[in-house]
Design an enzyme around this catalytic site. Structure first.
Site, short mmCIF file in Angstrom:
data_model
loop_
_atom_site.label_atom_id
_atom_site.label_comp_id
_atom_site.label_asym_id
_atom_site.label_seq_id
_atom_site.Cartn_x
_atom_site.Cartn_y
_atom_site.Cartn_z
N ASP A 1 -17.76 31.81 -102.87
CA ASP A 1 -18.73 32.04 -101.80
C ASP A 1 -18.05 32.77 -100.65
OD1 ASP A 1 -20.50 30.57 -103.30
OD2 ASP A 1 -20.15 28.71 -102.20
N1 URA Z 1 -18.01 26.01 -105.59
C1 URA Z 1 -18.66 26.33 -104.46
O1 URA Z 1 -19.55 25.61 -104.01
N2 URA Z 1 -18.32 27.48 -103.84
C2 URA Z 1 -17.33 28.29 -104.26
O2 URA Z 1 -17.05 29.31 -103.63
C3 URA Z 1 -16.66 27.93 -105.44
C4 URA Z 1 -17.02 26.78 -106.09
#
Ligand code: URA
Length: 248
Positions: free
Chosen positions: A105
């Site tokens: 993310d």
């Molecule tokens: N899980 C998440 O919620 N976000 C990420 O960036 C990676 C794994």
């Protein structure tokens, strides 16, 4: 191996577009076997000739493999209309052909592998191969007492998504937040955040610290990257192969 034009060869190892490498060659920054060559149409044999750009060796192998300590403000994509992408940490001339292995993310930090090798990417991301990914998070809220057991059994999320068994370890308290370590064996969208939400918490900060046996290099500051060593690349390839459920 057949000879090919110098500009084509340089473009194929990610030094830029044909036009860009044409300028680079004409400016005298490229040597072939120790001799400066300013002619983009000069013919080279990729497997035999030693090429340098700005005195740095250029590798002929197909794959380029990097680990980036991803900063929280870049998106895991090659192009994005709104935000800078993780490729922006690389000089323009090296970006061609590169892409991130999976997604973190935008606000997640930590280990992101970047490559131009599609097969390698597929092997690491394939749900069949279960290559583990480990995250550290700071969580707000009170986690269910039996949250680790729920992770272990395999959670079912609010929208009925079924998650594979995962590990949750509570590491301690920090400024009113709980520090946890989560190990996943798959990569669903926002998976850590959604799993933590399912056991009563809210992820305030998330960082990936390893993919398979590859750990984030602690010497890399946020936004820095380095090439993976051949041993690291082979280790990941072997792990993906060994985990392949289809081959068992
Ligand atoms: N899980 C998440 O919620 N976000 C990420 O960036 C990676 C794994």
């Amino acid at each position: 191996m057949a000879k090919e034009r110098l500009d084509k060869a340089l473009a194929s190892v990610g030094c830029g577009s044909r036009k860009e490498v044409g300028f680079i060659i004409k400016s005298g920054r490229v040597c072939v076997n120790g001799q400066t060559v300013k002619d983009p149409s000069f013919r080279v044999t990729p497997s035999e000739d030693k090429l340098t750009l700005d005195s740095k060796d250029l590798r002929w192998r197909i794959g380029r493999y990097y680990m980036l300590n991803k900063p929280p403000d870049l998106v895991s994509a090659c192009v994005d209309n709104l935000h800078e992408t993780v490729l922006s940490v690389f000089p323009q001339s090296q970006r061609r052909g590169l892409f991130p292995v999976g997604r973190l993310d935008k606000n997640t930090e930590g280990l992101l592998i970047i490559t131009d090798d599609g097969g390698f990417c597929h092997a690491l991301m394939s749900p069949r191969r279960h290559v583990s990914k480990v995250y550290e998070a700071l969580v707000e809220g009170k986690l269910d007492l039996n949250a680790p057991e729920k992770f272990k059994k395999g959670l079912v999320l609010a929208d009925s998504t079924v998650c594979l068994p995962a590990e949750l370890v509570i590491l301690g308290e920090e400024n009113g937040l709980t520090r946890i370590k989560v190990t996943l064996h798959e990569g669903k969208h926002h998976q850590v955040k959604r799993m933590v939400a399912a056991v009563g918490g809210h992820v305030e900060y998330l960082k990936r610290i390893s993919v398979g046996s590859l750990k984030l290099d602690e010497t890399l500051k946020i936004g820095e990257y380095r090439e993976l060593t051949d041993d690291e690349v082979n280790m990941l390839k072997n792990e993906a192969k060994a985990n392949d459920t289809k081959k068992k």
